[in-house]
Write a protein that holds these residues in place. Sequence first.
Motif, PDB file in Angstrom:
ATOM      1  N   LYS A 188       0.744  -1.256   0.000  1.00  0.00           N
ATOM      2  CA  LYS A 188       0.033  -0.124  -0.072  1.00  0.00           C
ATOM      3  C   LYS A 188       1.073   1.172  -0.083  1.00  0.00           C
ATOM      4  O   LYS A 188       0.417   2.252  -0.505  1.00  0.00           O
ATOM      5  CB  LYS A 188      -0.824  -0.109   1.127  1.00  0.00           C
ATOM      6  N   GLY A 189       2.079   1.203   0.609  1.00  0.00           N
ATOM      7  CA  GLY A 189       2.817   2.255   1.048  1.00  0.00           C
ATOM      8  C   GLY A 189       3.975   2.553  -0.341  1.00  0.00           C
ATOM      9  O   GLY A 189       4.953   3.281  -0.055  1.00  0.00           O
ATOM     10  N   GLY A 190       3.808   1.702  -1.270  1.00  0.00           N
ATOM     11  CA  GLY A 190       4.664   1.514  -2.457  1.00  0.00           C
ATOM     12  C   GLY A 190       5.743   0.343  -2.557  1.00  0.00           C
ATOM     13  O   GLY A 190       5.172  -0.576  -1.471  1.00  0.00           O
ATOM     14  N   PRO A 191       6.801   0.289  -3.188  1.00  0.00           N
ATOM     15  CA  PRO A 191       7.664  -0.904  -3.146  1.00  0.00           C
ATOM     16  C   PRO A 191       8.369  -1.067  -1.996  1.00  0.00           C
ATOM     17  O   PRO A 191       8.763  -0.228  -1.310  1.00  0.00           O
ATOM     18  CB  PRO A 191       8.819  -0.576  -4.707  1.00  0.00           C
ATOM     19  N   ALA A 192       8.383  -2.249  -1.168  1.00  0.00           N
ATOM     20  CA  ALA A 192       9.150  -2.690  -0.084  1.00  0.00           C
ATOM     21  C   ALA A 192      10.037  -3.912  -0.513  1.00  0.00           C
ATOM     22  O   ALA A 192       9.852  -4.756  -1.243  1.00  0.00           O
ATOM     23  CB  ALA A 192       8.160  -2.969   0.863  1.00  0.00           C
ATOM     24  N   GLY A 193      10.994  -4.054   0.446  1.00  0.00           N
ATOM     25  CA  GLY A 193      11.935  -5.341   0.294  1.00  0.00           C
ATOM     26  C   GLY A 193      12.765  -5.352   1.375  1.00  0.00           C
ATOM     27  O   GLY A 193      13.322  -4.397   1.974  1.00  0.00           O
ATOM     28  N   PHE A 194      13.421  -6.611   1.385  1.00  0.00           N
ATOM     29  CA  PHE A 194      14.606  -6.834   2.422  1.00  0.00           C
ATOM     30  C   PHE A 194      15.366  -7.657   1.850  1.00  0.00           C
ATOM     31  O   PHE A 194      14.937  -8.846   1.179  1.00  0.00           O
ATOM     32  CB  PHE A 194      13.969  -6.958   4.016  1.00  0.00           C
ATOM     33  N   THR A 195      16.611  -7.610   2.254  1.00  0.00           N
ATOM     34  CA  THR A 195      17.703  -8.794   2.051  1.00  0.00           C
ATOM     35  C   THR A 195      17.461 -10.083   2.714  1.00  0.00           C
ATOM     36  O   THR A 195      17.260  -9.908   3.942  1.00  0.00           O
ATOM     37  CB  THR A 195      18.931  -8.058   2.311  1.00  0.00           C
ATOM     38  N   CYS A 196      17.546 -11.147   2.424  1.00  0.00           N
ATOM     39  CA  CYS A 196      17.149 -12.413   2.703  1.00  0.00           C
ATOM     40  C   CYS A 196      18.128 -13.441   2.341  1.00  0.00           C
ATOM     41  O   CYS A 196      18.079 -13.804   1.264  1.00  0.00           O
ATOM     42  CB  CYS A 196      15.802 -12.577   2.658  1.00  0.00           C
ATOM     43  N   GLN A 197      18.696 -14.010   3.465  1.00  0.00           N
ATOM     44  CA  GLN A 197      19.639 -15.066   3.071  1.00  0.00           C
ATOM     45  C   GLN A 197      19.013 -16.538   3.263  1.00  0.00           C
ATOM     46  O   GLN A 197      19.521 -17.656   2.794  1.00  0.00           O
ATOM     47  CB  GLN A 197      20.642 -14.762   4.070  1.00  0.00           C
TER      48      GLN A 197
END
Length: 171
Positions: free
Chosen positions: A31-40
């Motif tokens: 809802k707030g735009g693109p989101a993401g996180f680094t994940c091993q």
Amino acid sequence: MTEHSDLTPPRLRTVLGHFATGLTVITAATKGGPAGFTCQSFSSLSLEPALVTFSPARTSSTWPLLREAGRFTVNILPAEHQHLSGQFARSGADKFAGVDHSPSPLGNPVLDQALAWVDCELHAEYDGGDHTIVVAAVRALSARADAEPLLFFRGDYFGVQSRAGALESVA
Ligand SMILES: Cc1cc2nc3c(=O)[nH]c(=O)nc-3n(C[C@H](O)[C@H](O)[C@H](O)COP(=O)(O)O)c2cc1C
């Protein structure tokens, strides 16, 4: 049985860091735009049905946003874009600054630099201590043949130098 009392988080991180992995950035259109996180902690899980798994930390502020979206894309990072790992690991920062992306079939951001991507829908979640074990159903996926993977080993970044197995640090 030998008793090992030193099961502190730093020691666990050091010893378990000898298990080399690839690196991913998991993204969603929220809802707030693109989101993401680094994940091993990404891994393939099942072929029939097509399932993958990864484990967000309970402290992650990004996972609840992806969870709410219910769909996300796992972007597998190539060695030449190691900087994306650091950029998507900074909580609160504009993680997408200078990062070109286009929508996946499910509408999630696919990073232009991705070595491969896996479009997923949330399937199940399980308790994983200070992490959550996520199982996701694969809906679409694609890979490039012209790049090599980014590897993470003993807290450092590596690229694959040859099929013979020589490793070259890119940190
Ligand atoms: C090499 C590397 C591997 C990581 N692997 C994971 C992981 O498997 N699970 C996780 O929750 N966070 C992992 N992180 C940390 C998250 O990327 C980071 O904590 C997160 O982006 C913090 O931002 P957030 O609060 O927006 O989630 C990793 C970070 C790095 C640099």
